[in-house]
Design a protein around this motif. Structure first.
Motif, PDB file in Angstrom:
ATOM      1  N   GLU A 207      38.659  36.173  45.299  1.00 16.49           N
ATOM      2  CA  GLU A 207      39.016  35.313  44.177  1.00 16.49           C
ATOM      3  C   GLU A 207      37.970  34.228  43.941  1.00 16.49           C
ATOM      4  O   GLU A 207      37.759  33.794  42.809  1.00 16.49           O
ATOM      5  CB  GLU A 207      40.395  34.676  44.418  1.00 16.49           C
ATOM      6  CG  GLU A 207      41.558  35.654  44.441  1.00 16.49           C
ATOM      7  CD  GLU A 207      41.703  36.406  43.130  1.00 16.49           C
ATOM      8  OE1 GLU A 207      41.589  35.769  42.058  1.00 16.49           O
ATOM      9  OE2 GLU A 207      41.900  37.637  43.173  1.00 16.49           O
ATOM     10  N   GLU A 209      34.799  34.591  44.204  1.00 18.34           N
ATOM     11  CA  GLU A 209      33.737  35.210  43.420  1.00 18.34           C
ATOM     12  C   GLU A 209      34.130  35.304  41.946  1.00 18.34           C
ATOM     13  O   GLU A 209      33.271  35.242  41.065  1.00 18.34           O
ATOM     14  CB  GLU A 209      33.431  36.613  43.958  1.00 18.34           C
ATOM     15  CG  GLU A 209      33.080  36.671  45.439  1.00 18.34           C
ATOM     16  CD  GLU A 209      31.780  35.968  45.775  1.00 18.34           C
ATOM     17  OE1 GLU A 209      30.971  35.704  44.853  1.00 18.34           O
ATOM     18  OE2 GLU A 209      31.569  35.657  46.969  1.00 18.34           O
ATOM     19  N   HIS A 210      35.436  35.446  41.670  1.00 16.94           N
ATOM     20  CA  HIS A 210      35.907  35.541  40.288  1.00 16.94           C
ATOM     21  C   HIS A 210      36.096  34.160  39.659  1.00 16.94           C
ATOM     22  O   HIS A 210      35.854  33.972  38.459  1.00 16.94           O
ATOM     23  CB  HIS A 210      37.235  36.307  40.237  1.00 16.94           C
ATOM     24  CG  HIS A 210      37.142  37.684  40.815  1.00 16.94           C
ATOM     25  ND1 HIS A 210      38.207  38.316  41.439  1.00 16.94           N
ATOM     26  CD2 HIS A 210      36.114  38.573  40.881  1.00 16.94           C
ATOM     27  CE1 HIS A 210      37.830  39.509  41.856  1.00 16.94           C
ATOM     28  NE2 HIS A 210      36.563  39.676  41.537  1.00 16.94           N
TER      29      HIS A 210
END
Length: 391
Positions: A207, A209-210
């Motif tokens: 998450e 990275e997102h």
């Protein structure tokens, strides 16, 4: 005509079945509550860890000083991990030189944050991280292991099965997320090793990275690279060393870990394809961290070392590759190597490290060679830690 099965449903079914089987396997290995416990150590093993003679431990026992060992059949003396820590405290109290038995931080020493990285899977990164963290704990350091890999292999080695044990979060993501972060103390877990705590991992780590690109677009994530450093500052006084096992990719999570690091350990399998992959990794790392440095990130390290893993001394091409690396990087390559060993891989089958299994489970020569290799590498790293503290 039969309707083709949807791949998402097929993969989901396989994941559920595998997860259930792994949970049953864990419960079988570690009943009744599926939590691991560390074995007891022979007096000879304890003497080696403490750097004293076995006869001295026997005298301590007979004199009623220190913990009382368990007396096994045949008169063998066995010490629990907590006994070893008690012995360290007892011996340190009477030591002429401070830090002889408790070698951790003293006043003015900074927290050592060792980031273990590699771009390519299969380089022994998690195995290296686990053995390093455990050996430092056995040697008397206060250690925090942080699993930053969504695959969570480091967590699995320490008895955590993420899809069962971390249903409501509990990874570092909870502490570094952009909205409603939690204190890192809330997610630190005790392990069965005295002196070793862990922040386990799971897929939640992805998450970050997102979230980060969205935060950057909204001008909220400009300092994303400081987030791990900031949360480690909350518990800096509680530990001597932090060992971070990074994912095999250079994303926002790894860059934040590198920004928090005081030292970097790069694992390398001595094969041409692995070294070529490492070359690309180093180029990308340099470029991205250069941008982070220009944005105000601290890129100063105490040390960077390459550790050769899964090394086979009788393999000619591997020897050539190791010689090539030493010629290229000189002292930045550790003198000692981690040998490829059936003892290490067989221990992994039961989700254990070599420090957890008993010598009698293997051919003595196989076990001893592997243990000597690991101890030499970890001892060299311990020397770097001490040097960073000016000792």
């Amino acid at each position: 005509m039969t309707k083709p099965e949807r791949i998402d449903q097929l993969v989901g079914d396989h994941a559920a079945r595998l997860s259930e089987r792994l949970q049953a396997h864990r419960a079988q290995l570690f009943p009744p509550n599926a939590r691991k416990e560390l074995r007891k150590f022979t007096s000879g093993e304890v003497a080696a860890l403490l750097g004293v003679k076995d006869a001295y431990l026997r005298k301590l026992h007979l004199d009623g000083r220190g913990p009382s060992p368990e007396i096994a059949p045949g008169g063998r003396r066995l010490y629990s991990p907590s006994d070893i820590l008690e012995l360290r405290n007892h011996l340190e109290h009477g030591a002429k030189t401070p830090g002889t038995y408790l070698p951790g931080r003293r006043e003015g020493d900074h927290l050592q944050v060792i980031t273990v990285i590699n771009f390519k899977g299969g380089s022994g990164k998690t195995t290296t991280s686990a053995h390093l963290a455990q050996k430092l704990a056995l040697d008397g350091y206060r250690v925090l292991a942080v699993d930053l890999d969504p695959q969570a292999s480091l967590s699995a080695l320490h008895g955590f099965q993420p899809e069962f044990d971390l249903l409501d979060g509990g990874t570092l993501y909870d502490a570094i997320r952009y909205e409603d972060p939690v204190p890192i103390r809330d997610i630190i877990q005790r392990t069965y090793f005295p002196n070793l705590d862990i922040v386990p991992g799971n897929l939640d780590l992805m998450e970050f990275e997102h979230d980060t690109p969205r935060a950057l677009a909204q001008n909220q994530g400009a300092m994303f690279f400081t987030r791990i450093d900031s949360v480690l500052a909350q518990i800096a006084d509680d530990y001597d060393v932090v060992v971070m096992d990074c994912p095999p990719q250079l994303g926002f999570l790894t860059m934040s870990a590198l920004s928090a690091a005081t030292a970097v350990l790069v694992t390398v399998h001595p094969q041409m394809l692995d070294v070529m992959s490492m070359c690309q990794f180093l180029l990308m790392t340099s470029n991205l961290l250069g941008v982070v440095a220009e944005a105000g990130g601290d890129m100063s390290y105490d040390w960077l070392r390459y550790v050769v893993t899964r090394y086979e001394p009788g393999d000619g091409p591997q020897n050539q590759m190791v010689s090539f690396m030493r010629a290229m990087f000189g002292d930045h390559v550790l003198n000692h190597t981690v040998l490829k060993s059936t003892a290490i891989s067989d221990a992994g089958i039961t989700k254990q490290t070599l420090y957890e299994v008993e010598r009698g489970q293997f051919t003595r020569s196989t076990y001893d060679r592997a243990m000597e290799s690991l101890n030499a590498v970890n001892g060299e790293i311990e020397g770097l830690i001490q040097a960073a503290w000016g000792r």
